[in-house]
Design a protein around this motif. Structure first.
Motif, PDB file in Angstrom:
ATOM      1  N   GLU A 198     -10.225  35.077  12.157  1.00 38.42           N
ATOM      2  CA  GLU A 198     -11.129  35.594  11.023  1.00 38.42           C
ATOM      3  C   GLU A 198     -12.111  35.629  11.091  1.00 38.42           C
ATOM      4  N   ARG A 199     -13.240  35.851  11.497  1.00 38.02           N
ATOM      5  CA  ARG A 199     -14.952  35.773  11.295  1.00 38.02           C
ATOM      6  C   ARG A 199     -14.496  37.478  12.222  1.00 38.02           C
ATOM      7  N   ILE A 200     -13.068  37.854  13.493  1.00 38.00           N
ATOM      8  CA  ILE A 200     -13.833  38.893  14.162  1.00 38.00           C
ATOM      9  C   ILE A 200     -13.302  40.425  13.128  1.00 38.00           C
ATOM     10  N   GLN A 201     -12.126  39.254  12.680  1.00 38.42           N
ATOM     11  CA  GLN A 201     -11.425  40.353  11.545  1.00 38.42           C
ATOM     12  C   GLN A 201     -12.412  41.045  10.208  1.00 38.42           C
ATOM     13  N   ASN A 202     -13.179  39.895  10.269  1.00 35.40           N
ATOM     14  CA  ASN A 202     -14.168  40.483   8.594  1.00 35.40           C
ATOM     15  C   ASN A 202     -15.427  40.937   9.344  1.00 35.40           C
TER      16      ASN A 202
END
Length: 202
Positions: A198-202
């Protein structure tokens, strides 16, 4: 009597005559067919007028079937215990008050606790504070046999939080709710991977 039991039987009779052991003994005998059978023998000492022992009366019961069943049960329990203690998942049971009555040794790998440090304590003691309301509600649901997996965080012995998933079912005796039994799986790596993704996608 089998050779390996003869000395033991001699010791028993000496101790029995001196009042140092029970009046009941279990021992194997060799049947005429050569088969080994188990006997339970109850004995009473006979005394003369002066109080000296002059003999023994008693009766024997064939308990071979009972002993075979006890041995089969012991082997079955040992296999079950070995299975439970060697799987990665944590197996547990909790009584109707929420107190741990059993937890497998896998909890040491998962949370750092020994089973002795957990049994006898309330399960909420080991739950992340933010997840306690959810777990409290789930315990009530389980008492009504509402079952589905639940993900939550536990607090390890070192104070860290760790994500787990549990699946539990209630235990009923005499129509009364007695507690729950279940299994806990470590899903911390998966949850951390989800957070990182999720952090990478954000």
């Amino acid at each position: 009597i089998p050779d390996e039991w003869k000395d033991r039987m001699k010791t028993y009779w000496i101790n029995f005559l001196n009042g140092m052991t029970t009046d009941v003994i279990r021992y194997p005998i060799i049947h005429k067919s050569g088969e080994l059978r188990w006997i339970e023998q109850r004995n009473v000492i006979l005394h003369d007028e002066g109080g000296a022992p002059v003999g023994i009366e008693g009766f024997c019961t064939d308990i071979t079937m009972q002993m075979d069943m006890e041995e089969a049960l012991r082997v079955s329990e040992e296999k079950y215990r070995n299975l439970i203690e060697n799987i990665n998942e944590v197996i547990f049971s909790i009584d109707s008050k929420g107190t741990f009555t059993y937890i497998s040794h896998a909890i040491t790998r998962l949370g750092g606790y020994s089973p002795a440090e957990i049994v006898g304590r309330n399960f909420l003691t080991f739950i992340h504070p933010d997840d306690i309301p959810t777990l409290t509600n789930r315990f009530k649901e389980l008492s009504n046999n509402i079952r589905h997996p639940l993900e939550y965080r536990i607090i390890t012995k070192t104070g860290l939080q760790r994500w787990v998933m549990s699946f539990s079912s209630h235990t009923i005796e005499g129509g009364q709710f007695q507690g729950i039994t279940g299994m806990i799986t470590d899903i911390n790596d998966r949850k951390e991977a989800e957070v990182e993704r999720e952090r990478i996608q954000n």
